[in-house]
Design a protein around this motif. Structure first.
Motif, short mmCIF file in Angstrom:
data_model
loop_
_atom_site.label_atom_id
_atom_site.label_comp_id
_atom_site.label_asym_id
_atom_site.label_seq_id
_atom_site.Cartn_x
_atom_site.Cartn_y
_atom_site.Cartn_z
N LEU A 151 29.16 50.31 38.63
CA LEU A 151 29.80 51.53 39.14
C LEU A 151 30.17 52.47 38.00
N ILE A 152 30.63 51.90 36.90
CA ILE A 152 30.96 52.73 35.74
C ILE A 152 29.73 53.49 35.27
N LEU A 153 28.62 52.79 35.20
CA LEU A 153 27.38 53.44 34.76
C LEU A 153 26.99 54.58 35.69
N ARG A 154 27.07 54.31 36.96
CA ARG A 154 26.68 55.34 37.92
C ARG A 154 27.61 56.54 37.85
N LEU A 155 28.89 56.25 37.79
CA LEU A 155 29.85 57.34 37.76
C LEU A 155 29.76 58.13 36.46
N HIS A 156 29.54 57.42 35.35
CA HIS A 156 29.42 58.12 34.08
C HIS A 156 28.18 59.01 34.08
N ARG A 157 27.17 58.53 34.72
CA ARG A 157 25.95 59.32 34.80
C ARG A 157 26.21 60.64 35.52
N LEU A 158 27.09 60.58 36.49
CA LEU A 158 27.40 61.78 37.24
C LEU A 158 28.49 62.61 36.59
N LEU A 159 29.47 61.95 36.04
CA LEU A 159 30.70 62.65 35.65
C LEU A 159 30.88 62.81 34.16
N PRO B 35 23.34 57.45 25.80
CA PRO B 35 24.52 57.24 26.64
C PRO B 35 25.26 58.52 27.00
N ARG B 36 24.95 59.60 26.29
CA ARG B 36 25.64 60.86 26.59
C ARG B 36 25.10 61.52 27.85
N ASN B 37 23.80 61.38 28.06
CA ASN B 37 23.22 62.04 29.23
C ASN B 37 22.36 61.12 30.09
N HIS B 38 22.27 59.87 29.68
CA HIS B 38 21.52 58.87 30.45
C HIS B 38 20.04 59.19 30.52
N LYS B 39 19.56 59.89 29.53
CA LYS B 39 18.14 60.19 29.47
C LYS B 39 17.53 59.47 28.28
N PRO B 40 16.21 59.35 28.29
CA PRO B 40 15.57 58.59 27.20
C PRO B 40 15.87 59.21 25.84
N LEU B 41 16.15 58.35 24.88
CA LEU B 41 16.37 58.84 23.53
C LEU B 41 15.08 59.43 22.98
N ASN B 42 13.94 58.80 23.32
CA ASN B 42 12.64 59.30 22.91
C ASN B 42 11.95 59.87 24.13
N ASN C 75 21.42 44.89 38.58
CA ASN C 75 21.76 45.55 39.82
C ASN C 75 21.29 47.00 39.90
N ILE C 76 20.95 47.58 38.80
CA ILE C 76 20.67 49.01 38.84
C ILE C 76 19.52 49.35 37.90
N ASN C 77 18.67 50.19 38.35
CA ASN C 77 17.60 50.68 37.51
C ASN C 77 17.76 52.17 37.29
N PHE C 78 17.71 52.57 36.04
CA PHE C 78 17.73 53.99 35.72
C PHE C 78 16.30 54.39 35.43
N VAL C 79 15.82 55.33 36.16
CA VAL C 79 14.45 55.75 35.98
C VAL C 79 14.38 56.77 34.84
N ALA C 80 13.61 56.45 33.85
CA ALA C 80 13.43 57.37 32.74
C ALA C 80 12.76 58.64 33.24
N VAL C 81 13.26 59.76 32.79
CA VAL C 81 12.75 61.04 33.26
C VAL C 81 11.75 61.59 32.26
N PRO C 82 10.52 61.77 32.64
CA PRO C 82 9.54 62.37 31.73
C PRO C 82 9.94 63.79 31.37
N ALA C 83 9.40 64.27 30.24
CA ALA C 83 9.74 65.62 29.80
C ALA C 83 9.39 66.64 30.88
N GLN C 84 8.23 66.50 31.49
CA GLN C 84 7.85 67.39 32.57
C GLN C 84 7.46 66.53 33.77
#
Length: 310
Positions: A87-95, A133-140, A154-163
DNA sequence: AACATGACCAACCGCGGCAGT
DNA sequence: CACTGCCGCGGTTGGTCATGT
């Protein structure tokens, strides 16, 4: 050394902590008992004068902190459970680093505890997984180097491609309807927001819950988060519904919230107009944060259910 | 055994918001 | 409207303990 009363240097100390005779540093069991008994007897608040009333040689700030983070009966002890971490991860991702808001959604945990846990565990965990950890996006940003990252079981964060490529319609679209005078609630799927965009149609209306400033609809508003449907004018009709994205592409909700929180929203700053939505006015310039904390839109259960669709 | 390093976390500090005057 | 003081928040510090060399 911080725990020694420092009489040298620092000119701009807060008044309460610069007074002579004010004790600092770790609390003793005796002090804990005095403070705990007093607050249980007299209640929280009036921290500034509490030390004198309770007979403590501490500043009010220190007393408040000790009570809030340690002595309060509702403070939960022990390790952060996996579901709490999730829950912390999810909330931090949002907030973001809104520790108090995050703590408010996790019973028994304090903002200080969550902040510490984040800084000592979770941020390192995300980094080790190639996630910023600041924006939950891939470092690379390279797709090859940023696969789907499993944060835990319990949770998967989907890496977001550049485009990000176009996505097929997704069933997780969430719509809101006016549930009462001051609350929206999810209803059925109405329309995938991207199908509107892909058709090249002008969005019908920007989402009033974010753009409402007494002068909406504002079709030119760049912060289009979702689209109002079944509404033809600025009115307050029951039954109008709103599509709030599908939480599936490019962290739309997250970035939207971050934008609001970072004060990047165009002027006039979005506020609820009483006539348009009849939601309590947020007096500050962090409307979404206030709405969340006030439960105006995202009450605890609604927020949780929305997060669970991520 | 002695020292170095790292992890953890309680507590402090400065600042901004807000209510009261 | 301006000023003041209090409260709460987020960032940071540094003491303590565990682990490694």
């Amino acid at each position: 050394m911080r725990f020694l009363s420092s009489t040298s240097g620092s000119v701009n100390k807060t008044p309460c902590c610069s007074k002579v005779g004010i004790k600092r540093g770790p609390w003793t069991p005796e002090e804990d008992e005095v403070l705990s008994n007093y607050v249980k007897r007299e209640g929280e608040g009036r921290w500034r004068t509490l030390p004198k009333r309770a007979g403590l040689q501490r500043c009010g700030k220190s007393c408040r902190l000790r009570w809030m983070n340690y002595l309060r009966p509702s403070v939960k002890r022990g390790h952060i459970a996996p579901d709490e971490e999730d829950l912390i991860l999810r909330l931090h991702r949002l907030l973001g680093n809104r520790w108090s808001l995050i703590a408010g959604r996790i019973p028994g945990r304090t903002d200080n505890e969550i902040k510490n846990y984040w800084n000592t565990h979770l941020s390192k965990k995300l980094i080790s997984q190639g996630i910023d950890p600041r924006n939950h996006k891939p470092l690379n940003p390279s797709p090859a180097a940023s696969p789907i990252g499993a944060v835990n079981n319990n949770i998967n964060f989907v890496a977001v491609p550049a485009q990000p490529p176009p996505l097929p319609p997704h069933p997780n679209a969430l719509t809101l309807e006016k549930a009462s005078a001051n609350q929206y609630q999810p209803i059925s799927i109405v329309q995938d927001v991207r199908s509107v965009m892909d058709d090249g149609n002008q969005p019908p209306l920007s989402l009033p819950v974010v753009a409402g400033n007494g002068n909406w609809p504002q079709s030119s508003n760049p912060m289009v988060m979702g689209y109002q449907v079944n509404a033809t004018s600025q009115d307050n009709n029951a039954g109008q519904s709103y599509l709030v994205d599908n939480f599936n592409n490019e962290d739309t909700l997250s970035s939207f919230l971050a934008t609001l929180m970072n004060d990047n929203f165009p002027s006039p700053y979005p506020r609820w107009s009483g006539g348009a939505a009849n939601v309590p006015l947020a007096s500050t310039i962090s409307p979404t944060v206030d709405f969340i904390s006030q439960g105006a839109i995202w009450d605890a259960d609604l927020m949780k259910s929305a997060l669970e669709t991520l």
